[in-house]
Design a protein around this motif. Sequence first.
Motif, PDB file in Angstrom:
ATOM      1  N   LEU A  71       0.823  -1.200   0.000  1.00  0.00           N
ATOM      2  CA  LEU A  71       0.000   0.000   0.000  1.00  0.00           C
ATOM      3  C   LEU A  71       0.864   1.259   0.000  1.00  0.00           C
ATOM      4  O   LEU A  71       0.515   2.266  -0.628  1.00  0.00           O
ATOM      5  CB  LEU A  71      -0.937  -0.003   1.209  1.00  0.00           C
ATOM      6  CG  LEU A  71      -2.046  -1.065   1.178  1.00  0.00           C
ATOM      7  CD1 LEU A  71      -2.726  -1.166   2.548  1.00  0.00           C
ATOM      8  CD2 LEU A  71      -3.074  -0.746   0.092  1.00  0.00           C
ATOM      9  N   VAL A  72       1.998   1.212   0.680  1.00  0.00           N
ATOM     10  CA  VAL A  72       2.937   2.341   0.666  1.00  0.00           C
ATOM     11  C   VAL A  72       3.560   2.475  -0.722  1.00  0.00           C
ATOM     12  O   VAL A  72       3.628   3.580  -1.288  1.00  0.00           O
ATOM     13  CB  VAL A  72       4.021   2.153   1.744  1.00  0.00           C
ATOM     14  CG1 VAL A  72       5.125   3.203   1.575  1.00  0.00           C
ATOM     15  CG2 VAL A  72       3.415   2.249   3.141  1.00  0.00           C
ATOM     16  N   ALA A  73       3.998   1.359  -1.300  1.00  0.00           N
ATOM     17  CA  ALA A  73       4.619   1.395  -2.632  1.00  0.00           C
ATOM     18  C   ALA A  73       3.651   1.911  -3.686  1.00  0.00           C
ATOM     19  O   ALA A  73       4.060   2.571  -4.655  1.00  0.00           O
ATOM     20  CB  ALA A  73       5.120   0.003  -3.006  1.00  0.00           C
ATOM     21  N   ALA A  74       2.355   1.638  -3.505  1.00  0.00           N
ATOM     22  CA  ALA A  74       1.340   2.078  -4.465  1.00  0.00           C
ATOM     23  C   ALA A  74       0.899   3.521  -4.238  1.00  0.00           C
ATOM     24  O   ALA A  74       0.096   4.054  -5.006  1.00  0.00           O
ATOM     25  CB  ALA A  74       0.128   1.157  -4.391  1.00  0.00           C
ATOM     26  N   GLY A  75       1.400   4.153  -3.170  1.00  0.00           N
ATOM     27  CA  GLY A  75       1.021   5.529  -2.893  1.00  0.00           C
ATOM     28  C   GLY A  75      -0.328   5.682  -2.234  1.00  0.00           C
ATOM     29  O   GLY A  75      -0.899   6.770  -2.225  1.00  0.00           O
ATOM     30  N   VAL A  76      -0.843   4.576  -1.675  1.00  0.00           N
ATOM     31  CA  VAL A  76      -2.121   4.649  -0.966  1.00  0.00           C
ATOM     32  C   VAL A  76      -1.914   5.176   0.446  1.00  0.00           C
ATOM     33  O   VAL A  76      -2.692   6.006   0.935  1.00  0.00           O
ATOM     34  CB  VAL A  76      -2.802   3.261  -0.925  1.00  0.00           C
ATOM     35  CG1 VAL A  76      -4.083   3.303  -0.091  1.00  0.00           C
ATOM     36  CG2 VAL A  76      -3.103   2.770  -2.335  1.00  0.00           C
TER      37      VAL A  76
ATOM     38  N   TYR B  35      -2.847   8.359   5.377  1.00  0.00           N
ATOM     39  CA  TYR B  35      -3.251   8.490   3.987  1.00  0.00           C
ATOM     40  C   TYR B  35      -2.198   9.221   3.161  1.00  0.00           C
ATOM     41  O   TYR B  35      -1.586  10.191   3.614  1.00  0.00           O
ATOM     42  CB  TYR B  35      -4.566   9.276   3.886  1.00  0.00           C
ATOM     43  CG  TYR B  35      -5.787   8.493   4.305  1.00  0.00           C
ATOM     44  CD1 TYR B  35      -6.125   7.313   3.659  1.00  0.00           C
ATOM     45  CD2 TYR B  35      -6.600   8.958   5.327  1.00  0.00           C
ATOM     46  CE1 TYR B  35      -7.251   6.602   4.038  1.00  0.00           C
ATOM     47  CE2 TYR B  35      -7.735   8.254   5.710  1.00  0.00           C
ATOM     48  CZ  TYR B  35      -8.053   7.074   5.066  1.00  0.00           C
ATOM     49  OH  TYR B  35      -9.168   6.369   5.441  1.00  0.00           O
ATOM     50  N   ALA B  36      -2.044   8.760   1.899  1.00  0.00           N
ATOM     51  CA  ALA B  36      -1.117   9.412   0.984  1.00  0.00           C
ATOM     52  C   ALA B  36      -1.814   9.922  -0.276  1.00  0.00           C
ATOM     53  O   ALA B  36      -1.212  10.648  -1.057  1.00  0.00           O
ATOM     54  CB  ALA B  36       0.000   8.436   0.577  1.00  0.00           C
ATOM     55  N   ARG B  37      -3.085   9.544  -0.487  1.00  0.00           N
ATOM     56  CA  ARG B  37      -3.789   9.966  -1.699  1.00  0.00           C
ATOM     57  C   ARG B  37      -4.224  11.434  -1.598  1.00  0.00           C
ATOM     58  O   ARG B  37      -4.470  11.939  -0.491  1.00  0.00           O
ATOM     59  CB  ARG B  37      -5.031   9.096  -1.944  1.00  0.00           C
ATOM     60  CG  ARG B  37      -4.778   7.607  -2.029  1.00  0.00           C
ATOM     61  CD  ARG B  37      -3.759   7.226  -3.063  1.00  0.00           C
ATOM     62  NE  ARG B  37      -4.068   7.792  -4.387  1.00  0.00           N
ATOM     63  CZ  ARG B  37      -3.173   7.830  -5.374  1.00  0.00           C
ATOM     64  NH1 ARG B  37      -1.945   7.377  -5.199  1.00  0.00           N
ATOM     65  NH2 ARG B  37      -3.527   8.332  -6.536  1.00  0.00           N
TER      66      ARG B  37
ATOM     67  N   HIS C   3      -6.589   2.213  -6.939  1.00  0.00           N
ATOM     68  CA  HIS C   3      -5.217   1.992  -6.478  1.00  0.00           C
ATOM     69  C   HIS C   3      -5.158   0.836  -5.477  1.00  0.00           C
ATOM     70  O   HIS C   3      -4.242   0.008  -5.516  1.00  0.00           O
ATOM     71  CB  HIS C   3      -4.662   3.271  -5.838  1.00  0.00           C
ATOM     72  CG  HIS C   3      -4.157   4.269  -6.824  1.00  0.00           C
ATOM     73  ND1 HIS C   3      -4.979   5.170  -7.452  1.00  0.00           N
ATOM     74  CD2 HIS C   3      -2.914   4.507  -7.302  1.00  0.00           C
ATOM     75  CE1 HIS C   3      -4.270   5.925  -8.268  1.00  0.00           C
ATOM     76  NE2 HIS C   3      -3.014   5.541  -8.194  1.00  0.00           N
ATOM     77  N   THR C   4      -6.127   0.789  -4.576  1.00  0.00           N
ATOM     78  CA  THR C   4      -6.129  -0.288  -3.580  1.00  0.00           C
ATOM     79  C   THR C   4      -6.447  -1.633  -4.223  1.00  0.00           C
ATOM     80  O   THR C   4      -5.803  -2.648  -3.925  1.00  0.00           O
ATOM     81  CB  THR C   4      -7.129   0.027  -2.464  1.00  0.00           C
ATOM     82  OG1 THR C   4      -6.704   1.215  -1.784  1.00  0.00           O
ATOM     83  CG2 THR C   4      -7.208  -1.112  -1.455  1.00  0.00           C
ATOM     84  N   LEU C   5      -7.442  -1.661  -5.112  1.00  0.00           N
ATOM     85  CA  LEU C   5      -7.764  -2.917  -5.791  1.00  0.00           C
ATOM     86  C   LEU C   5      -6.588  -3.391  -6.642  1.00  0.00           C
ATOM     87  O   LEU C   5      -6.330  -4.599  -6.730  1.00  0.00           O
ATOM     88  CB  LEU C   5      -9.013  -2.756  -6.652  1.00  0.00           C
ATOM     89  CG  LEU C   5     -10.338  -2.688  -5.897  1.00  0.00           C
ATOM     90  CD1 LEU C   5     -11.484  -2.428  -6.863  1.00  0.00           C
ATOM     91  CD2 LEU C   5     -10.599  -3.973  -5.110  1.00  0.00           C
ATOM     92  N   ALA C   6      -5.867  -2.466  -7.259  1.00  0.00           N
ATOM     93  CA  ALA C   6      -4.681  -2.842  -8.035  1.00  0.00           C
ATOM     94  C   ALA C   6      -3.626  -3.478  -7.140  1.00  0.00           C
ATOM     95  O   ALA C   6      -2.950  -4.447  -7.532  1.00  0.00           O
ATOM     96  CB  ALA C   6      -4.109  -1.617  -8.739  1.00  0.00           C
ATOM     97  N   THR C   7      -3.483  -2.938  -5.931  1.00  0.00           N
ATOM     98  CA  THR C   7      -2.519  -3.497  -4.977  1.00  0.00           C
ATOM     99  C   THR C   7      -2.907  -4.920  -4.587  1.00  0.00           C
ATOM    100  O   THR C   7      -2.068  -5.834  -4.568  1.00  0.00           O
ATOM    101  CB  THR C   7      -2.447  -2.607  -3.727  1.00  0.00           C
ATOM    102  OG1 THR C   7      -2.013  -1.304  -4.109  1.00  0.00           O
ATOM    103  CG2 THR C   7      -1.491  -3.187  -2.699  1.00  0.00           C
TER     104      THR C   7
END
Length: 203
Positions: A143-148, A155-157, A169-173
């Motif tokens: 989740l960190v690597a994906a920027g979530v 939160y990072a979004r 983004h979360t589903l992609a992770t």
Amino acid sequence: MSGGIQWLVEQDDWRHGMVFARGISPEELGLRMGGVRGSITSPITDAEAWNMVLDLATDDDDVVRVGAHGGWSFAVEYGLGDGAGRLADISRSGVEAVHLDPSVDHPPATFSYARDGVNVCSFGIGEEVWRWGDQPDLLLPELVAAGVLHSDGEYARPEDESYRDRDRHTLATIETRFGLFLPRDALENERLPAFVTRGQGRG
């Protein structure tokens, strides 16, 4: 996008709970979800499954359609569904299981992962800062690597990001971490084996 699981966010009305299981057949997955063997004798479509739910005798009876893709068996829930409540049992004896619940009546949608009879990690999709389970931070690095999320779990979004972009983004992770792939055409148009499931006294 028609593959993976990210296409779920493109639906105007995501209504299906989904369980993915690795290590058991689609039929066994249906049975572990409370399916009654032989209760539906011919493969059915998405529309036919919804119609069957409307015709079932009690509120504790639902329908699941099952199949397999990419090394995972999958089950699509119709009705209230009880994949979350059954997930630990579904994953018994070394099985891995993932549940995606749209949580239509009580957002947000949720992700849960169980392995070998243990609920390992769960969180809300869009509320990833709150995680629970035996290993709540299992997906934190992804989740960190994906920027979530940031590395501290916050939160990072962007605050003004649309919920669909955020959730994608979360589903992609999740899709990448577990290698999940459910063709949209299989869910919406193909005939799949199905079971009537008996509830566990849902209220």
